[in-house]
Design a protein around this motif. Sequence first.
Motif, PDB file in Angstrom:
ATOM      1  N   HIS A  51      44.824  47.380   3.692  1.00  0.00           N
ATOM      2  CA  HIS A  51      45.175  47.133   5.089  1.00  0.00           C
ATOM      3  C   HIS A  51      44.819  45.710   5.531  1.00  0.00           C
ATOM      4  N   THR A  52      45.490  45.290   6.595  1.00  0.00           N
ATOM      5  CA  THR A  52      45.127  44.062   7.299  1.00  0.00           C
ATOM      6  C   THR A  52      44.532  44.451   8.650  1.00  0.00           C
ATOM      7  N   ILE A  53      43.367  43.929   8.956  1.00  0.00           N
ATOM      8  CA  ILE A  53      42.680  44.201  10.223  1.00  0.00           C
ATOM      9  C   ILE A  53      42.984  43.056  11.179  1.00  0.00           C
ATOM     10  N   GLU A  54      43.499  43.377  12.357  1.00  0.00           N
ATOM     11  CA  GLU A  54      43.800  42.377  13.373  1.00  0.00           C
ATOM     12  C   GLU A  54      42.849  42.545  14.554  1.00  0.00           C
ATOM     13  N   LEU A  55      42.299  41.430  15.035  1.00  0.00           N
ATOM     14  CA  LEU A  55      41.390  41.448  16.176  1.00  0.00           C
ATOM     15  C   LEU A  55      42.027  40.735  17.364  1.00  0.00           C
ATOM     16  N   TYR A  56      41.900  41.316  18.554  1.00  0.00           N
ATOM     17  CA  TYR A  56      42.502  40.786  19.778  1.00  0.00           C
ATOM     18  C   TYR A  56      41.461  40.725  20.887  1.00  0.00           C
ATOM     19  N   SER A  57      41.640  39.789  21.808  1.00  0.00           N
ATOM     20  CA  SER A  57      40.842  39.740  23.032  1.00  0.00           C
ATOM     21  C   SER A  57      41.671  39.100  24.136  1.00  0.00           C
ATOM     22  N   LYS A  58      41.199  39.211  25.370  1.00  0.00           N
ATOM     23  CA  LYS A  58      41.927  38.601  26.492  1.00  0.00           C
ATOM     24  C   LYS A  58      41.982  37.084  26.357  1.00  0.00           C
ATOM     25  N   ALA A  59      40.884  36.487  25.902  1.00  0.00           N
ATOM     26  CA  ALA A  59      40.825  35.028  25.802  1.00  0.00           C
ATOM     27  C   ALA A  59      41.452  34.500  24.516  1.00  0.00           C
ATOM     28  N   GLY A  60      41.713  35.384  23.558  1.00  0.00           N
ATOM     29  CA  GLY A  60      42.198  34.936  22.266  1.00  0.00           C
ATOM     30  C   GLY A  60      41.108  34.292  21.437  1.00  0.00           C
ATOM     31  N   SER A  61      39.863  34.670  21.692  1.00  0.00           N
ATOM     32  CA  SER A  61      38.709  34.123  20.979  1.00  0.00           C
ATOM     33  C   SER A  61      37.491  34.969  21.333  1.00  0.00           C
ATOM     34  N   LEU A  62      36.359  34.648  20.713  1.00  0.00           N
ATOM     35  CA  LEU A  62      35.083  35.254  21.049  1.00  0.00           C
ATOM     36  C   LEU A  62      34.159  34.185  21.598  1.00  0.00           C
ATOM     37  N   GLU A  63      33.083  34.614  22.241  1.00  0.00           N
ATOM     38  CA  GLU A  63      32.049  33.680  22.664  1.00  0.00           C
ATOM     39  C   GLU A  63      30.738  34.418  22.809  1.00  0.00           C
ATOM     40  N   GLN A  64      29.667  33.660  22.876  1.00  0.00           N
ATOM     41  CA  GLN A  64      28.345  34.223  23.116  1.00  0.00           C
ATOM     42  C   GLN A  64      28.378  35.009  24.425  1.00  0.00           C
ATOM     43  N   GLY A  65      27.923  36.270  24.379  1.00  0.00           N
ATOM     44  CA  GLY A  65      27.957  37.119  25.560  1.00  0.00           C
ATOM     45  C   GLY A  65      28.775  38.375  25.316  1.00  0.00           C
ATOM     46  N   PHE A  66      29.283  38.942  26.396  1.00  0.00           N
ATOM     47  CA  PHE A  66      30.020  40.208  26.384  1.00  0.00           C
ATOM     48  C   PHE A  66      31.484  39.951  26.022  1.00  0.00           C
ATOM     49  N   ASN A  67      31.995  40.673  25.016  1.00  0.00           N
ATOM     50  CA  ASN A  67      33.375  40.505  24.559  1.00  0.00           C
ATOM     51  C   ASN A  67      34.054  41.864  24.414  1.00  0.00           C
ATOM     52  N   GLU A  68      35.150  42.062  25.140  1.00  0.00           N
ATOM     53  CA  GLU A  68      36.004  43.218  24.898  1.00  0.00           C
ATOM     54  C   GLU A  68      36.937  42.872  23.742  1.00  0.00           C
ATOM     55  N   ILE A  69      37.010  43.754  22.746  1.00  0.00           N
ATOM     56  CA  ILE A  69      37.770  43.477  21.529  1.00  0.00           C
ATOM     57  C   ILE A  69      38.650  44.676  21.204  1.00  0.00           C
ATOM     58  N   SER A  70      39.884  44.383  20.795  1.00  0.00           N
ATOM     59  CA  SER A  70      40.812  45.411  20.333  1.00  0.00           C
ATOM     60  C   SER A  70      41.118  45.191  18.861  1.00  0.00           C
ATOM     61  N   ILE A  71      41.316  46.282  18.139  1.00  0.00           N
ATOM     62  CA  ILE A  71      41.595  46.255  16.701  1.00  0.00           C
ATOM     63  C   ILE A  71      42.925  46.947  16.430  1.00  0.00           C
ATOM     64  N   ARG A  72      43.720  46.372  15.520  1.00  0.00           N
ATOM     65  CA  ARG A  72      44.869  47.075  14.947  1.00  0.00           C
ATOM     66  C   ARG A  72      44.738  47.053  13.427  1.00  0.00           C
ATOM     67  N   ILE A  73      45.174  48.129  12.785  1.00  0.00           N
ATOM     68  CA  ILE A  73      45.083  48.278  11.332  1.00  0.00           C
ATOM     69  C   ILE A  73      46.498  48.419  10.778  1.00  0.00           C
ATOM     70  N   LYS A  74      46.931  47.453   9.988  1.00  0.00           N
ATOM     71  CA  LYS A  74      48.297  47.455   9.453  1.00  0.00           C
ATOM     72  C   LYS A  74      48.291  47.792   7.967  1.00  0.00           C
ATOM     73  N   ASP A  75      49.107  48.779   7.602  1.00  0.00           N
ATOM     74  CA  ASP A  75      49.275  49.163   6.200  1.00  0.00           C
ATOM     75  C   ASP A  75      50.058  48.062   5.485  1.00  0.00           C
ATOM     76  N   LYS A  76      49.490  47.504   4.423  1.00  0.00           N
ATOM     77  CA  LYS A  76      50.148  46.405   3.720  1.00  0.00           C
ATOM     78  C   LYS A  76      51.447  46.834   3.044  1.00  0.00           C
ATOM     79  N   SER A  77      51.491  48.060   2.567  1.00  0.00           N
ATOM     80  CA  SER A  77      52.660  48.502   1.800  1.00  0.00           C
ATOM     81  C   SER A  77      53.852  48.830   2.685  1.00  0.00           C
ATOM     82  N   THR A  78      53.609  49.309   3.905  1.00  0.00           N
ATOM     83  CA  THR A  78      54.711  49.711   4.784  1.00  0.00           C
ATOM     84  C   THR A  78      54.914  48.769   5.971  1.00  0.00           C
TER      85      THR A  78
END
Length: 286
Positions: A51-78
């Motif tokens: 699989h490929t793991i994708e990370l998302y956030s509102k800012a399009g980055s992370l920083e020191q402090g509180f971060n809301e993060i979304s994950i998507r998991i993509k099957d490489k074969s399909t």
Amino acid sequence: MKSLLKYTLAFFIMAATTMFTSCSSDDDTTTTTTDELSGITKFKEFSNDTHTIELYSKAGSLEQGFNEISIRIKDKSTGNYEKNAEVSWMPIMHMTMMNHSCPKSEVEKTTPNGTLYNGYIVFQMAQNTTEYWDLKVDYTIEGTAYTATSVIDVPASAKKKVSSFTGTDGVKYVVAYAEPTNPKVAVNDIALGVWKMQNMMDFPVVDGYKVKIDPRMPSMGNHSSPNNVDATQKTIGGLYEGKLSLTMTGYWKINLQLLNAAGDVLKGETITETVTESSLFVEIEF
């Protein structure tokens, strides 16, 4: 001849209907995907063999402090995104002499048929030239366990948004600013998080405390604002919510005091004419 014309016309009508239906279906899929990712930007992807793991956030980055993060998991074969995974994560700061984790939430889906898995991580310190964060994502799909790990960028925040300290009770705490991300000249909803360090890898939420709020503008005679409401928990295990009054744009220091359930002050001071700032605070500028 009439019969031939009739069947020919019927064929074209069916073809046009099929084409229209197919296009509508494609549009619906595109709309669903677009809506699910609305307001967030991918900032990182990494892979294992499957699989490929994708990370998302509102800012399009992370920083020191509180971060809301979304994950998507993509099957490489399909190329399809997994909708029925059970996901957990473990952020680790690799220091020169030791490793530790940080406050983090469970990873949950917000929409049953969506592809996003969501949560938060609170990085209490930033990376530097010799010390860095990585993120391990563990997940299970139809009984099969997978894992993927990658280094992630966590630069220092421009303003102070998180504080780590030992309270007067001898417990180590982390307090972080979560909302508002876009403050306005108004009475804003404010959200703060409070966690304690149980050990180097576990930072559970602290329940039943209070965070007193006193916003000040140092450049304007250190004036405060009316109608602030101290932050308390609405739900066990949740963030602390209150009201933050901002009367003008500019730089604000939000002075804080952390109180336990008995009302004892564990960190921070009341602002007076001689005490112009608390030892516990966060900063915003807008």
